[in-house]
Motif scaffolding. Structure first.
Motif, PDB file in Angstrom:
ATOM      1  N   LEU A  74       6.945 -15.078   3.916  1.00  0.00           N
ATOM      2  CA  LEU A  74       6.484 -15.191   2.532  1.00  0.00           C
ATOM      3  C   LEU A  74       4.969 -15.349   2.458  1.00  0.00           C
ATOM      4  O   LEU A  74       4.322 -14.768   1.590  1.00  0.00           O
ATOM      5  CB  LEU A  74       7.189 -16.342   1.823  1.00  0.00           C
ATOM      6  N   LYS A  75       4.408 -16.091   3.386  1.00  0.00           N
ATOM      7  CA  LYS A  75       2.953 -16.264   3.414  1.00  0.00           C
ATOM      8  C   LYS A  75       2.273 -14.940   3.757  1.00  0.00           C
ATOM      9  O   LYS A  75       1.295 -14.536   3.125  1.00  0.00           O
ATOM     10  CB  LYS A  75       2.577 -17.330   4.441  1.00  0.00           C
ATOM     11  N   ARG A  76       2.802 -14.240   4.756  1.00  0.00           N
ATOM     12  CA  ARG A  76       2.222 -12.973   5.203  1.00  0.00           C
ATOM     13  C   ARG A  76       2.323 -11.909   4.122  1.00  0.00           C
ATOM     14  O   ARG A  76       1.389 -11.173   3.877  1.00  0.00           O
ATOM     15  CB  ARG A  76       2.927 -12.516   6.474  1.00  0.00           C
ATOM     16  N   CYS A  77       3.456 -11.834   3.496  1.00  0.00           N
ATOM     17  CA  CYS A  77       3.676 -10.792   2.493  1.00  0.00           C
ATOM     18  C   CYS A  77       3.095 -11.155   1.142  1.00  0.00           C
ATOM     19  O   CYS A  77       2.873 -10.267   0.322  1.00  0.00           O
ATOM     20  CB  CYS A  77       5.173 -10.527   2.321  1.00  0.00           C
ATOM     21  N   ASP A  78       2.845 -12.463   0.917  1.00  0.00           N
ATOM     22  CA  ASP A  78       2.428 -12.917  -0.400  1.00  0.00           C
ATOM     23  C   ASP A  78       3.290 -12.215  -1.434  1.00  0.00           C
ATOM     24  O   ASP A  78       2.817 -11.578  -2.363  1.00  0.00           O
ATOM     25  CB  ASP A  78       0.952 -12.643  -0.643  1.00  0.00           C
ATOM     26  N   PHE A 129       1.576  -4.259  -0.363  1.00  0.00           N
ATOM     27  CA  PHE A 129       2.316  -5.136   0.540  1.00  0.00           C
ATOM     28  C   PHE A 129       1.769  -5.013   1.951  1.00  0.00           C
ATOM     29  O   PHE A 129       1.308  -3.953   2.361  1.00  0.00           O
ATOM     30  CB  PHE A 129       3.811  -4.788   0.544  1.00  0.00           C
ATOM     31  N   VAL A 130       1.867  -6.096   2.693  1.00  0.00           N
ATOM     32  CA  VAL A 130       1.441  -6.088   4.087  1.00  0.00           C
ATOM     33  C   VAL A 130       2.479  -5.314   4.900  1.00  0.00           C
ATOM     34  O   VAL A 130       3.679  -5.514   4.743  1.00  0.00           O
ATOM     35  CB  VAL A 130       1.295  -7.520   4.630  1.00  0.00           C
ATOM     36  N   ILE A 176      -4.986  -6.828   8.097  1.00  0.00           N
ATOM     37  CA  ILE A 176      -4.509  -8.206   7.983  1.00  0.00           C
ATOM     38  C   ILE A 176      -4.403  -8.707   9.416  1.00  0.00           C
ATOM     39  O   ILE A 176      -3.491  -8.331  10.154  1.00  0.00           O
ATOM     40  CB  ILE A 176      -3.144  -8.285   7.260  1.00  0.00           C
ATOM     41  N   ARG A 177      -5.353  -9.502   9.811  1.00  0.00           N
ATOM     42  CA  ARG A 177      -5.513  -9.917  11.204  1.00  0.00           C
ATOM     43  C   ARG A 177      -4.216 -10.463  11.807  1.00  0.00           C
ATOM     44  O   ARG A 177      -3.568 -11.329  11.254  1.00  0.00           O
ATOM     45  CB  ARG A 177      -6.613 -10.971  11.289  1.00  0.00           C
ATOM     46  N   GLY A 178      -3.850  -9.904  12.956  1.00  0.00           N
ATOM     47  CA  GLY A 178      -2.679 -10.353  13.696  1.00  0.00           C
ATOM     48  C   GLY A 178      -1.348  -9.877  13.120  1.00  0.00           C
ATOM     49  O   GLY A 178      -0.303 -10.181  13.663  1.00  0.00           O
ATOM     50  N   LYS A 182      -2.686  -3.357   4.819  1.00  0.00           N
ATOM     51  CA  LYS A 182      -2.255  -3.302   3.429  1.00  0.00           C
ATOM     52  C   LYS A 182      -3.064  -2.222   2.738  1.00  0.00           C
ATOM     53  O   LYS A 182      -4.278  -2.144   2.900  1.00  0.00           O
ATOM     54  CB  LYS A 182      -2.472  -4.650   2.752  1.00  0.00           C
ATOM     55  N   LEU A 183      -2.388  -1.356   1.964  1.00  0.00           N
ATOM     56  CA  LEU A 183      -3.066  -0.320   1.206  1.00  0.00           C
ATOM     57  C   LEU A 183      -3.313  -0.799  -0.214  1.00  0.00           C
ATOM     58  O   LEU A 183      -2.393  -1.244  -0.897  1.00  0.00           O
ATOM     59  CB  LEU A 183      -2.226   0.966   1.147  1.00  0.00           C
ATOM     60  N   VAL A 184      -4.565  -0.730  -0.645  1.00  0.00           N
ATOM     61  CA  VAL A 184      -4.944  -1.035  -2.012  1.00  0.00           C
ATOM     62  C   VAL A 184      -4.954   0.295  -2.753  1.00  0.00           C
ATOM     63  O   VAL A 184      -5.726   1.186  -2.404  1.00  0.00           O
ATOM     64  CB  VAL A 184      -6.334  -1.712  -2.072  1.00  0.00           C
TER      65      VAL A 184
END
Length: 186
Positions: A74-78, A129-130, A176-178, A182-184
């Motif tokens: 959840l943190k990674r994907c926000d 999305f990541v 996104i480091r590590g 993510k595509l804007v």
């Protein structure tokens, strides 16, 4: 209303296989999926990741580990549920024509190799999305599954050089480091 959404899916279900449920969910939704099952065969794991599962946990496992994995995803994907009106009112920078295998940036055709096209197409589908390197390896057909993360990074670098004004300071494909990229797209 809850802004956070995540599915914990068992593979052993009545009337339908959990792998098929994973595939069907991923066709329509971006919701993170954690597979939680006693079926720990390599083939099941490969199928789940190929259909877009974000994590796979073989039972039995420690509940604290599950909680930590949920928090990490959840943190990674926000992963917030987007407001439909926000999505409809914003102009997309990138779009693709699947029948012609063409991608456009602000209505200008971007010249891409097959592998570059399929990576960028997948990223457009998942824009905002990541996307982990593993997800790209599992879901982009033009990339061989045995490719390394370094191969993904090289392909992303080539795509950036074609869509970014300055590929050293990207505005569209963000690292996104590590984790991945993510595509804007707005």
């Amino acid at each position: 209303m809850c802004k956070w959404l995540l599915i914990i899916l068992d593979l052993t279900l009545p009337n339908i296989d959990g792998i098929e449920v994973c595939r069907l969910i991923r066709l329509r939704y971006e919701t993170p999926i954690i597979i939680s099952t006693q079926r720990a065969f390599l083939g099941d794991k490969i199928a789940c990741f190929s259909y877009g599962a974000d994590d796979f946990m073989a039972k039995p496992y420690d509940l604290q580990e599950l909680i930590l994995r949920i928090k990490a995803i959840l943190k990674r994907c926000d992963h917030q549920i987007p407001d439909k009106n926000d999505t409809l009112n914003k102009k997309q920078i990138f779009r693709y024509d699947e029948s012609k295998m063409e991608i456009y940036k602000n209505n200008d055709l971007v010249e891409l190799t097959n592998a570059e096209y399929f990576i960028l197409q997948y990223m457009i589908q998942k824009s905002g999305f990541v996307i982990s390197r593993q997800e790209l390896l599992s879901n982009v057909d033009s990339i061989k599954y045995e490719s390394s993360y370094k191969s993904i990074d090289v392909l992303i670098g080539r795509v950036r050089s074609k869509i970014e004004e300055n590929s050293k300071k990207p505005k569209y494909i963000i690292s996104i480091r590590g984790v991945g990229y993510k595509l804007v797209n707005q």
